[in-house]
Design an enzyme around this catalytic site. Structure first.
Site, mmCIF file in Angstrom:
data_model
loop_
_atom_site.group_PDB
_atom_site.id
_atom_site.type_symbol
_atom_site.label_atom_id
_atom_site.label_comp_id
_atom_site.label_asym_id
_atom_site.label_seq_id
_atom_site.Cartn_x
_atom_site.Cartn_y
_atom_site.Cartn_z
ATOM 1 N N ASP A 128 -7.884 -5.527 -0.021
ATOM 2 C CA ASP A 128 -8.383 -6.385 -1.102
ATOM 3 C C ASP A 128 -7.998 -7.850 -0.947
ATOM 4 O O ASP A 128 -8.469 -8.695 -1.712
ATOM 5 C CB ASP A 128 -7.859 -5.874 -2.454
ATOM 6 C CG ASP A 128 -8.427 -4.511 -2.790
ATOM 7 O OD1 ASP A 128 -9.645 -4.350 -2.650
ATOM 8 O OD2 ASP A 128 -7.662 -3.611 -3.161
ATOM 9 N N HIS A 181 0.848 -1.186 0.000
ATOM 10 C CA HIS A 181 0.000 0.000 0.000
ATOM 11 C C HIS A 181 0.884 1.236 0.000
ATOM 12 O O HIS A 181 1.952 1.224 0.608
ATOM 13 C CB HIS A 181 -0.913 0.005 1.240
ATOM 14 C CG HIS A 181 -2.068 0.935 1.103
ATOM 15 N ND1 HIS A 181 -1.968 2.276 1.372
ATOM 16 C CD2 HIS A 181 -3.331 0.712 0.683
ATOM 17 C CE1 HIS A 181 -3.134 2.834 1.135
ATOM 18 N NE2 HIS A 181 -3.979 1.919 0.707
HETATM 19 N N1 CMC Z 1 4.196 -7.603 -4.838
HETATM 20 C C1 CMC Z 1 5.545 -7.580 -5.029
HETATM 21 N N2 CMC Z 1 6.287 -6.464 -4.880
HETATM 22 C C2 CMC Z 1 5.671 -5.339 -4.524
HETATM 23 C C3 CMC Z 1 4.275 -5.286 -4.316
HETATM 24 C C4 CMC Z 1 3.550 -6.484 -4.485
HETATM 25 N N3 CMC Z 1 2.217 -6.489 -4.293
HETATM 26 N N4 CMC Z 1 3.912 -4.031 -3.989
HETATM 27 C C5 CMC Z 1 5.037 -3.309 -3.981
HETATM 28 N N5 CMC Z 1 6.114 -4.094 -4.304
HETATM 29 C C6 CMC Z 1 7.517 -3.682 -4.341
HETATM 30 C C7 CMC Z 1 7.815 -2.885 -5.587
HETATM 31 O O1 CMC Z 1 8.247 -3.696 -6.652
HETATM 32 C C8 CMC Z 1 8.916 -1.975 -5.063
HETATM 33 O O2 CMC Z 1 10.107 -2.725 -4.990
HETATM 34 P P1 CMC Z 1 11.546 -1.997 -5.241
HETATM 35 O O3 CMC Z 1 11.675 -0.997 -4.136
HETATM 36 O O4 CMC Z 1 12.536 -3.109 -5.192
HETATM 37 O O5 CMC Z 1 11.445 -1.361 -6.596
HETATM 38 C C9 CMC Z 1 8.494 -1.668 -3.627
HETATM 39 O O6 CMC Z 1 7.725 -2.802 -3.250
HETATM 40 C C10 CMC Z 1 7.657 -0.395 -3.493
HETATM 41 O O7 CMC Z 1 6.575 -0.493 -4.396
HETATM 42 P P2 CMC Z 1 5.930 0.738 -5.174
HETATM 43 O O8 CMC Z 1 5.285 0.226 -6.424
HETATM 44 O O9 CMC Z 1 6.949 1.818 -5.310
HETATM 45 O O10 CMC Z 1 4.847 1.200 -4.131
HETATM 46 P P3 CMC Z 1 3.605 2.123 -4.427
HETATM 47 O O11 CMC Z 1 3.307 2.835 -3.185
HETATM 48 O O12 CMC Z 1 3.846 2.968 -5.644
HETATM 49 O O13 CMC Z 1 2.444 1.094 -4.821
HETATM 50 C C11 CMC Z 1 0.648 -0.441 -4.642
HETATM 51 C C12 CMC Z 1 1.451 0.673 -3.944
HETATM 52 C C13 CMC Z 1 -0.572 -0.758 -3.816
HETATM 53 C C14 CMC Z 1 0.178 0.070 -6.027
HETATM 54 C C15 CMC Z 1 1.541 -1.683 -4.809
HETATM 55 O O14 CMC Z 1 1.919 -2.164 -3.524
HETATM 56 C C16 CMC Z 1 0.857 -2.794 -5.609
HETATM 57 O O15 CMC Z 1 0.939 -2.779 -6.838
HETATM 58 N N6 CMC Z 1 0.175 -3.760 -4.929
HETATM 59 C C17 CMC Z 1 -0.580 -4.789 -5.611
HETATM 60 C C18 CMC Z 1 -1.928 -4.248 -6.067
HETATM 61 C C19 CMC Z 1 -2.889 -4.041 -4.911
HETATM 62 O O16 CMC Z 1 -3.064 -4.903 -4.056
HETATM 63 N N7 CMC Z 1 -3.557 -2.887 -4.915
HETATM 64 C C20 CMC Z 1 -4.573 -2.558 -3.895
HETATM 65 C C21 CMC Z 1 -4.118 -1.419 -3.034
HETATM 66 S S1 CMC Z 1 -5.081 -1.189 -1.552
HETATM 67 C C22 CMC Z 1 -6.692 -0.859 -2.038
HETATM 68 C C23 CMC Z 1 -6.850 0.245 -2.999
HETATM 69 O O17 CMC Z 1 -6.138 1.227 -3.031
HETATM 70 O O18 CMC Z 1 -7.779 0.145 -3.777
#
Ligand code: CMC
Length: 446
Positions: free
Chosen positions: A381, A324
């Site tokens: 989720d 998140h």
């Molecule tokens: N699985 C594997 N790696 C992950 C995941 C994941 N679900 N989420 C983040 N990472 C890694 C990402 O690759 C990055 O690694 P590195 O630092 O080595 O490059 C690090 O963690 C930080 O990730 P980010 O993409 O910079 O984080 P963000 O804040 O931009 O993204 C997120 C947040 C929710 C989009 C992301 O965690 C994600 O894609 N999660 C899976 C989709 C999901 O479950 N979304 C629902 C979110 S909660 C409800 C809502 O908002 O609707």
């Protein structure tokens, strides 16, 4: 008083932070700006950079708004490190246990919990706005039979502006209030209609003698030939899910609603834009993606391979329902949902092997260095899909469920922005990386 100096080479640029302001100095250009520090009731302070560009020539660069507050808001507070979520100051755990979705919707919109008379008036008005026009029903019938319900929901909500163009004067508080009521009232009716159309069942009208969630369930599942006997566990579980999804401060869809709202667009267009933003798998679409992922993993013995794939940046695969932007701790909603998931499955006497896969996946991820280091925890989720499945809600409807709950938050934010004297059109800037100015060359000389 702290002094921060930007990295070399521009040693001539510095930021001097006091309790109330930050001074940014660009001594090479002999210019500086004193920027106020803005604080709220709770949470970290922010630097008001509104005058930064005018006074120093600098923009700020923050892709994804990781460190940028775009508004003041009194609706929802999140402490991502502590795993705290408050709606209008009330902890989500207390609301989940003691309140109901319509009361939470009232709270988000009005800022206080309703007394009995206020609640009864609100509920009555929502009930009497829950019908949709026959023309809107006909509009839905124009979709291809296999249309995704999110596509139908998004288009139908946008189309409401065509039905209510006589009450779209957004400077009129009564028009705004009416739009908020209509959106909360009609969202379940349209959502259920989209589902019924997709399975070729006759669309049901809302029963005014039922309360909000039960009415929705009747529109979803009642057949014309016999009465529907609903297990109260189902309505209770869905009500709780709606509460947990009702608001989450400036998330992508709410920020979209606010951005579109900042242009003066009508509320139905704003909320339709919010629905579009919610649909993405990085946001609300994750609940559908989680269930598809669990089904693909199929068995607890395949969890190790799934974890390895999620850690491999070249795989393009992420663990859906994990991570998140704000929570770097357990998402408090996920804790409630996990507990509820076990209870619902027990109460409904449902056994779902996907729950075993989910629990194994959660345990494996929480022990894995990759996930620990990046503070990736299950989010809202992760378990919600298993509950929806137990309630017989089809996978394509999961994000629609999220949209029904989140409508309360969207309209609360839209209403708030329209009484906020600081609201101005949202218009981010950019760092241009394209070609420098060049002259046009006619096609025969290229
Ligand atoms: N699985 C594997 N790696 C992950 C995941 C994941 N679900 N989420 C983040 N990472 C890694 C990402 O690759 C990055 O690694 P590195 O630092 O080595 O490059 C690090 O963690 C930080 O990730 P980010 O993409 O910079 O984080 P963000 O804040 O931009 O993204 C997120 C947040 C929710 C989009 C992301 O965690 C994600 O894609 N999660 C899976 C989709 C999901 O479950 N979304 C629902 C979110 S909660 C409800 C809502 O908002 O609707």
């Amino acid at each position: 008083m702290g002094l921060f100096t930007a990295q070399a080479p521009p040693a001539s640029r510095s930021m001097d932070v006091s309790d109330k302001s930050v001074q940014v100095i660009d001594s090479a250009a002999n210019r500086s700006a004193t920027l106020p520090v803005v604080t709220g009731t709770l949470g970290d302070p922010a630097i008001d950079i509104g005058k930064l560009h005018k006074e120093t020539g600098f923009f700020t660069f923050d892709p994804g708004f990781v460190a940028t507050a775009a508004t003041r808001s009194a609706i929802t507070f999140i402490d991502g490190d502590a795993g705290i979520l408050l709606y209008r100051g009330y902890p989500i755990e207390q609301l989940a246990l003691q309140s109901n979705f319509l009361e939470v919707a009232y709270l988000l919109i009005n800022g206080h919990l309703p007394n009995k008379a206020e609640f009864s008036k609100f509920e009555n008005e929502i009930t009497h706005q829950s019908m949709m026009q026959e023309a809107l029903k006909n509009f839905l019938l124009g979709f291809h039979y296999d249309a995704h319900p999110m596509a139908m929901l998004c288009a139908s909500i946008a189309s409401l502006s065509a039905f209510y163009h006589d009450t779209l004067e957004i400077s009129d508080p009564e028009h705004r209030r009416l739009a908020a009521i209509r959106l909360i009232a009609k969202m379940p009716t349209i959502a259920a209609a989209a589902y019924r159309y997709s399975i070729d069942w006759p669309i049901r009208y809302p029963h005014n003698n039922l309360e909000y969630v039960t009415r929705f369930l009747h529109m979803m599942f009642e057949v014309p030939s016999e009465p529907l006997h609903l297990n109260p566990v189902v309505a209770k579980a869905l009500d709780l899910l709606f509460i947990l999804h009702a608001d989450h401060e400036q998330n992508a869809s709410t920020s979209t609603v606010r951005l579109v709202g900042s242009t003066g667009a009508n509320p139905y267009a704003c909320v339709a834009a919010g629905i579009a933003a919610l649909w993405g798998p990085a946001h609300g679409g994750a609940n559908e993606a989680v269930l598809k992922m669990l089904a693909k993993i199929g068995d607890a013995k395949n969890v190790g391979a799934a974890i390895a794939k999620a850690k491999d940046k070249n795989s393009g695969f992420r663990l859906m329902g994990f991570g998140h932007r704000v929570y770097k701790n357990f998402d408090p909603r996920a804790k409630i949902i996990r507990e509820m998931c076990h209870k619902v499955l027990t109460d409904l006497n449902v056994s779902d092997p996907l729950l075993d896969v989910a629990m194994e996946l959660e345990q494996a991820a929480l022990k894995d260095e990759y996930f620990i280091e990046r503070k990736l925890y299950p989010n809202v989720d992760f378990y919600s899909g298993i509950i929806y499945k137990a309630l017989r809600i089809p996978t394509e409807m999961f994000t629609v469920m999220f949209a029904i709950g989140r409508t309360a938050g969207w309209v609360a934010h839209w209403l708030e922005q329209h009484v906020d004297a600081e609201t101005k059109i949202g218009r981010p800037r950019q760092i241009y990386t394209g070609a420098a100015q060049r002259d046009y060359v006619s096609i025969d000389q290229r």
